[in-house]
Design a protein around this motif. Structure first.
Motif, PDB file in Angstrom:
ATOM      1  N   PRO A 194       0.802  -1.193  -0.153  1.00 20.33           N
ATOM      2  CA  PRO A 194       0.071  -0.134  -0.090  1.00 20.33           C
ATOM      3  C   PRO A 194       0.843   1.059   0.080  1.00 20.33           C
ATOM      4  CG  PRO A 194      -0.915  -1.538   1.433  1.00 20.33           C
ATOM      5  CD  PRO A 194       0.327  -1.998   1.132  1.00 20.33           C
ATOM      6  N   PHE A 195       1.871   1.267   0.574  1.00 17.59           N
ATOM      7  CA  PHE A 195       2.705   2.284   0.688  1.00 17.59           C
ATOM      8  C   PHE A 195       3.382   2.762  -0.650  1.00 17.59           C
ATOM      9  CE2 PHE A 195       7.091   4.408   1.271  1.00 17.59           C
ATOM     10  CZ  PHE A 195       6.884   5.332   2.126  1.00 17.59           C
TER      11      PHE A 195
ATOM     12  N   ASP B 186     -10.643  -0.076   2.693  1.00 16.04           N
ATOM     13  CA  ASP B 186      -9.928   0.618   3.807  1.00 16.04           C
ATOM     14  C   ASP B 186      -8.369   1.044   3.164  1.00 16.04           C
ATOM     15  OD1 ASP B 186     -11.302   0.699   5.996  1.00 16.04           O
ATOM     16  OD2 ASP B 186     -11.608  -1.697   6.093  1.00 16.04           O
ATOM     17  N   GLU B 187      -7.743   0.154   2.736  1.00 16.24           N
ATOM     18  CA  GLU B 187      -6.515   0.470   2.141  1.00 16.24           C
ATOM     19  C   GLU B 187      -6.463   1.570   1.256  1.00 16.24           C
ATOM     20  OE1 GLU B 187      -4.131  -3.901   2.689  1.00 16.24           O
ATOM     21  OE2 GLU B 187      -5.357  -3.515   0.847  1.00 16.24           O
TER      22      GLU B 187
ATOM     23  N   ARG C 143      -5.383   7.087  -0.624  1.00 19.28           N
ATOM     24  CA  ARG C 143      -6.017   8.311  -1.251  1.00 19.28           C
ATOM     25  C   ARG C 143      -6.200   9.409  -0.278  1.00 19.28           C
ATOM     26  NH1 ARG C 143      -6.006   8.111  -6.283  1.00 19.28           N
ATOM     27  NH2 ARG C 143      -7.334   9.944  -6.470  1.00 19.28           N
ATOM     28  N   ASN C 144      -6.320   9.159   0.993  1.00 13.11           N
ATOM     29  CA  ASN C 144      -6.401  10.112   1.872  1.00 13.11           C
ATOM     30  C   ASN C 144      -7.930  10.716   1.886  1.00 13.11           C
ATOM     31  OD1 ASN C 144      -3.640  10.556   3.120  1.00 13.11           O
ATOM     32  ND2 ASN C 144      -3.193  11.694   1.222  1.00 13.11           N
TER      33      ASN C 144
ATOM     34  N   GLU D  48     -16.374   5.798   3.649  1.00 13.46           N
ATOM     35  CA  GLU D  48     -17.684   6.005   2.962  1.00 13.46           C
ATOM     36  C   GLU D  48     -17.344   6.545   1.625  1.00 13.46           C
ATOM     37  OE1 GLU D  48     -21.809   8.468   3.775  1.00 13.46           O
ATOM     38  OE2 GLU D  48     -19.959   8.653   4.940  1.00 13.46           O
ATOM     39  N   GLU D  49     -16.426   7.368   1.531  1.00 11.42           N
ATOM     40  CA  GLU D  49     -16.250   8.178  -0.167  1.00 11.42           C
ATOM     41  C   GLU D  49     -15.837   6.958  -0.887  1.00 11.42           C
ATOM     42  OE1 GLU D  49     -13.747  11.522  -2.117  1.00 11.42           O
ATOM     43  OE2 GLU D  49     -13.968  11.611  -0.058  1.00 11.42           O
ATOM     44  N   THR D  50     -15.026   6.160  -0.579  1.00  8.33           N
ATOM     45  CA  THR D  50     -14.201   4.896  -1.357  1.00  8.33           C
ATOM     46  C   THR D  50     -15.195   4.173  -1.713  1.00  8.33           C
ATOM     47  OG1 THR D  50     -12.051   5.232  -0.381  1.00  8.33           O
ATOM     48  CG2 THR D  50     -12.299   3.433  -1.285  1.00  8.33           C
ATOM     49  N   GLU D  51     -16.078   3.676  -0.819  1.00 11.44           N
ATOM     50  CA  GLU D  51     -17.137   2.666  -1.098  1.00 11.44           C
ATOM     51  C   GLU D  51     -17.953   3.103  -2.133  1.00 11.44           C
ATOM     52  OE1 GLU D  51     -18.314   1.445   2.739  1.00 11.44           O
ATOM     53  OE2 GLU D  51     -17.075  -0.182   2.817  1.00 11.44           O
TER      54      GLU D  51
END
Length: 258
Positions: A98-99, A221-222, A227-228, A232-235
């Motif tokens: 992820p990093f 989650d990752e 992406r900071n 909820e926004e990601t999903e």
């Protein structure tokens, strides 16, 4: 659909390599051996470079970047420096991959202008004829000079460049019947070409979330952490991408067009 099982097997191999690489990187960093550190990190670069190349290709197709302005190596070369100089931020083997993608995403975002959502495409998705679908796909597959924007420049030419499959779009039991109908009439290459085109019409955040989830196997989650953004926004972005892709498949391939 054996594609999902194949993707999981490939991801298992990737994670095993990451674990082994992490142990060696810790040792080389403690020794302050930058040369050995970078050589070991090379093992993880093919997928990262592929991700960079795909993002550059999409920017070219969207008219946000001239072909040849950047090379994937421009970003991965800088990534070696970023990883070595910020190694203390990698807490364990699970945080390494992820990093890498978070750092290269930051480098890309600094250089690329965020593309706007192609509202016209999706507003008219109900009305496109078969000829119009085919013409859009052909236009999207070529750059301004008519030459295919290929990724053969990558060091690992055998790398599977995308892992898109119908399983990434049709996820509920109710939708499986639609996926089965499509699977019977469309081969893998045909599915990927269509998905590539439709993804190219989406906003940059939506497309990146979908690609990181499907192509790279990261969890929501990752991705949110990388992406900071919030989970909820990601999903929501992932759900929206799936919804648009599903609608495009149904309108193009499951409903008779003129």
């Amino acid at each position: 659909m054996n594609r999902t099982k194949e993707n999981k097997a490939n991801m298992g191999t990737v994670l095993w390599v990451v674990q082994e690489t992490y142990k060696n990187l810790v040792e080389f960093k403690n020794q302050e051996n930058r040369e050995a550190f970078n050589k070991e990190l090379l093992r993880l670069m093919p997928q990262v470079k592929n991700y960079v190349a795909i993002r550059l290709k999409n920017a070219i197709r969207a008219g946000k970047l001239n072909k040849g302005m950047f090379d994937p190596n421009d970003f991965t070369d800088q990534l070696f420096i970023e990883v070595y100089d910020n190694w203390e931020l990698v807490k364990n083997e699970y945080g390494l991959r992820p990093f890498l993608f978070k750092k290269v995403d930051d480098l890309l975002d600094d250089r690329l202008t965020e593309e706007e959502f192609d509202h016209i495409f999706f507003e008219n998705i109900d009305t496109y004829s078969k000829k119009e679908w085919d013409a859009m796909e052909e236009d999207f597959s070529t750059d301004g000079d008519g030459d295919l924007v290929l990724l053969e420049e990558l060091d690992d030419s055998s790398l599977d460049r995308t892992n898109y499959s119908l399983d990434h779009v049709f996820i509920t039991e109710e939708e499986k019947g639609l996926a089965q109908k499509l699977d019977e009439s469309l081969d893998k290459e045909r599915v990927e070409r269509h998905m590539d085109m439709v993804l190219g019409k989406m906003s940059l955040p939506m497309r990146c979330v979908f690609e990181l989830y499907t192509d790279q196997g990261f969890t929501p989650d990752e991705i949110a952490d990388m992406r900071n953004t919030t989970l909820e926004e990601t999903e929501n972005l992932l759900s929206s991408a799936r919804g648009l892709l599903k609608k495009s498949f149904v309108k193009r391939f499951l409903i008779d067009s003129n």
